[in-house]
Scaffold this active site. Sequence first.
Site, PDB file in Angstrom:
ATOM      1  N   HIS A 107      11.964  22.318  16.173  1.00 37.88           N
ATOM      2  CA  HIS A 107      11.444  22.050  17.645  1.00 37.88           C
ATOM      3  C   HIS A 107      10.859  23.182  18.504  1.00 37.88           C
ATOM      4  O   HIS A 107      10.230  23.090  19.422  1.00 37.88           O
ATOM      5  CB  HIS A 107      13.059  21.396  18.322  1.00 37.88           C
ATOM      6  CG  HIS A 107      13.024  19.941  17.732  1.00 37.88           C
ATOM      7  ND1 HIS A 107      13.983  20.019  16.678  1.00 37.88           N
ATOM      8  CD2 HIS A 107      12.381  19.006  17.827  1.00 37.88           C
ATOM      9  CE1 HIS A 107      13.974  18.746  16.162  1.00 37.88           C
ATOM     10  NE2 HIS A 107      13.296  17.993  16.973  1.00 37.88           N
TER      11      HIS A 107
ATOM     12  N   GLU B 185      13.754   8.046   9.505  1.00 38.24           N
ATOM     13  CA  GLU B 185      13.794   9.278   9.325  1.00 38.24           C
ATOM     14  C   GLU B 185      14.663   9.772   8.103  1.00 38.24           C
ATOM     15  O   GLU B 185      14.825  10.713   7.742  1.00 38.24           O
ATOM     16  CB  GLU B 185      14.351  10.020  10.491  1.00 38.24           C
ATOM     17  CG  GLU B 185      13.435   9.869  11.868  1.00 38.24           C
ATOM     18  CD  GLU B 185      14.075  10.559  13.022  1.00 38.24           C
ATOM     19  OE1 GLU B 185      13.490  11.672  13.532  1.00 38.24           O
ATOM     20  OE2 GLU B 185      14.798  10.178  13.613  1.00 38.24           O
TER      21      GLU B 185
ATOM     22  N   CYS C 208       5.193   9.105  13.888  1.00 38.21           N
ATOM     23  CA  CYS C 208       4.993   9.955  15.177  1.00 38.21           C
ATOM     24  C   CYS C 208       5.582  11.512  14.672  1.00 38.21           C
ATOM     25  O   CYS C 208       5.791  12.189  15.313  1.00 38.21           O
ATOM     26  CB  CYS C 208       6.168   9.298  16.164  1.00 38.21           C
ATOM     27  SG  CYS C 208       7.567   9.542  15.619  1.00 38.21           S
TER      28      CYS C 208
ATOM     29  N   ASP D 233      11.845  14.653  10.114  1.00 35.85           N
ATOM     30  CA  ASP D 233      13.060  14.580   9.393  1.00 35.85           C
ATOM     31  C   ASP D 233      13.063  13.920   8.205  1.00 35.85           C
ATOM     32  O   ASP D 233      13.744  14.131   7.240  1.00 35.85           O
ATOM     33  CB  ASP D 233      14.164  13.929  10.312  1.00 35.85           C
ATOM     34  CG  ASP D 233      14.744  14.734  11.459  1.00 35.85           C
ATOM     35  OD1 ASP D 233      15.109  15.755  11.216  1.00 35.85           O
ATOM     36  OD2 ASP D 233      14.731  14.259  12.625  1.00 35.85           O
TER      37      ASP D 233
HETATM   38  C1  PEP Z   1      10.573  13.468  13.343  1.00 36.76           C
HETATM   39  O1  PEP Z   1      11.511  13.560  12.960  1.00 36.76           O
HETATM   40  O2  PEP Z   1       9.774  13.238  12.583  1.00 36.76           O
HETATM   41  C2  PEP Z   1      10.400  13.213  14.802  1.00 36.76           C
HETATM   42  C3  PEP Z   1       9.268  12.936  15.611  1.00 36.76           C
HETATM   43  O3  PEP Z   1      11.604  13.662  15.724  1.00 36.76           O
HETATM   44  P1  PEP Z   1      11.879  15.090  15.838  1.00 36.76           P
HETATM   45  O4  PEP Z   1      10.726  15.983  15.518  1.00 36.76           O
HETATM   46  O5  PEP Z   1      12.075  15.378  17.505  1.00 36.76           O
HETATM   47  O6  PEP Z   1      13.185  15.303  15.194  1.00 36.76           O
HETATM   48 MG    MG Z   2      13.435  13.533  14.185  1.00 37.37          MG
END
Ligand code: PEP
Ligand code: MG
Length: 574
Positions: free
Chosen positions: A189, A431, A502, A455
């Site tokens: 993140h 995910e 996403c 994920d």
């Molecule tokens: C993902 O896991 O692809 C996602 C978009 O969520 P995050 O990156 O916030 O875990």
């Molecule tokens: Mg995620």
Amino acid sequence: MASLRGTVASKGIAFGHAYKLSIPDLSFEQRTITRVEEEMNRLQQAVRKAREEIKLIRQQVAKKQGEEHASIFDSHLLMLDDPYYMGTIEEIVAKERVNVESALVKVTELLISTFKQLNNLYIRERISDIQDVVDRILAHLLGKSLPNISLIQQETIIVAPDLKPSETVQIDKDYVQGFVTENGGKTSHAAIIARSMEISAIVGAKGATEKIKHGDYLIIDGINGIVIVNPCAKTIETYKKRKKLLHASSKQLTSFKNIMTKTVDHRMVDLHANINHINDVERALENGSDGIGLFRSEYLFMESSRFPTEEEQFTVYTNVLQQMYDKPVVIRTLDIGGDKQLPYYSLPKETNPFLGMRSIRFTLKEKALFLTQLRALLRASPYGDLKIMFPMIATLDELREAKTLLEQVKTDLKKEKIPFNDNIEIGIMIETPAAAFASDIFADEVDFFSIGTNDLIQYTFAIDRMNENVSHLYDPLHPAILRLMKHVLMTAERYGKWVKVCGEMASDERAIPILIGLGLTSFSMDPSAILSVRRLVNTLSQEKMKAIAKEALKRKTSKEVEQLLIEYRLIDAK
Ligand code: PEP
Ligand code: MG
């Protein structure tokens, strides 16, 4: 001039002096002293310096995160001014004839053990505040200084073993030009935030904290994944020119802002934005996004100093919806845990936090919090085209429980005659491999899927997305991932549900041709990637990509898939 290699987490070229965020060694020897007054003078000087720093941190945090967040530092200042605390230190120095460092640590240990015995969560959580203040004083006594992102006030590149998302949100872009970390992957993140802040970042740069000294002059080459330490004048000049060229080519992309995203054989494609913060909406619109595909609502929780109230959440959600007018906005419910922690709530300490109490598992446990968020979301629903998305779903029971809670909130709102959109669309993030394989089981009970590849890849290959030691296995082009994607996309089509990607794969220019070929028509990504993805999609033929995707699914390794893309001139050979 030395250089280090790492993984590009956020593209671009940056220059600045290294600001090392590693905690200095604060160990010391206990000494016998003769002059008490001298020791106390040392303490006073250290306290004065600590006070100045804390005041500066407070000021910066107030500016960036608001007065409420900054008020935490008032308790730090109070501690420095506490006559009982300082008096006890002096007593020990005088009585035991020990150096002030030893007395400081002794008094603090006593204080902490008293706090630990109290059955009050709030007080127990203040222990980390005490430790923070004491470390700051101790550092000054030892002639060192404790780093803090808020203290940065010149053009700087942060160098750290690791950066937590809670630290990255404190970065002031006016000063911090980029960061280099030893650990962390491309989809950690911290990396995602670097991209959203449009600052260059390199992660997994082994040896960075050892080889780079505080104050060294650095260049981040966030194109090739290189950090140059103390470059010569000629190298600086070359990189300055490159930076100008990069800037000029990204400016050219603005011509893609107001045009449609459409393949050459006229297949319309939606490009949505991933946002973490209300301020990102502007970037989404500036980059011509067709909607918000993912609002990571947890940042609202992470940037607050306590759980945001229903009213506060309602204000943020309606604000995003109003700014987006009639464009769709997908808000994901609180996805906390893993590397995303809350400053005011201690999640359980777990050996594998990414496999533990995170995301929907947390909100289904902390139902009161979840209900408050669902209520704020439903109340905001009349203000735009809102859709609610549940993260990290693995079983149908989880989805059903979340939906039951949503129904409960709907019933309450009806009783209270509070308006909301009763037909609000509900979706889940795909995910976990469990959700991907069993997507048909979920399809009847949702309106949409959004594939979170960050994920999904992590869990498919059993690799921690933060761990650079296994980052070579993090591979969106691997046939295992392509097959999973195909399976979910086909399920969505069979059940007439819409589907989006996403995760970071949605803006990976190597993966996009294949995703188009697999039938994907909706992508969500950091706003800064939208225009270049649009430029790419507008050169592709969906029919041709279908044939290439079919061929890619037959390949056995990601190298072979890459080779295929090279053969069709979709990517350049390395
Ligand atoms: C993902 O896991 O692809 C996602 C978009 O969520 P995050 O990156 O916030 O875990
Ligand atoms: Mg995620």
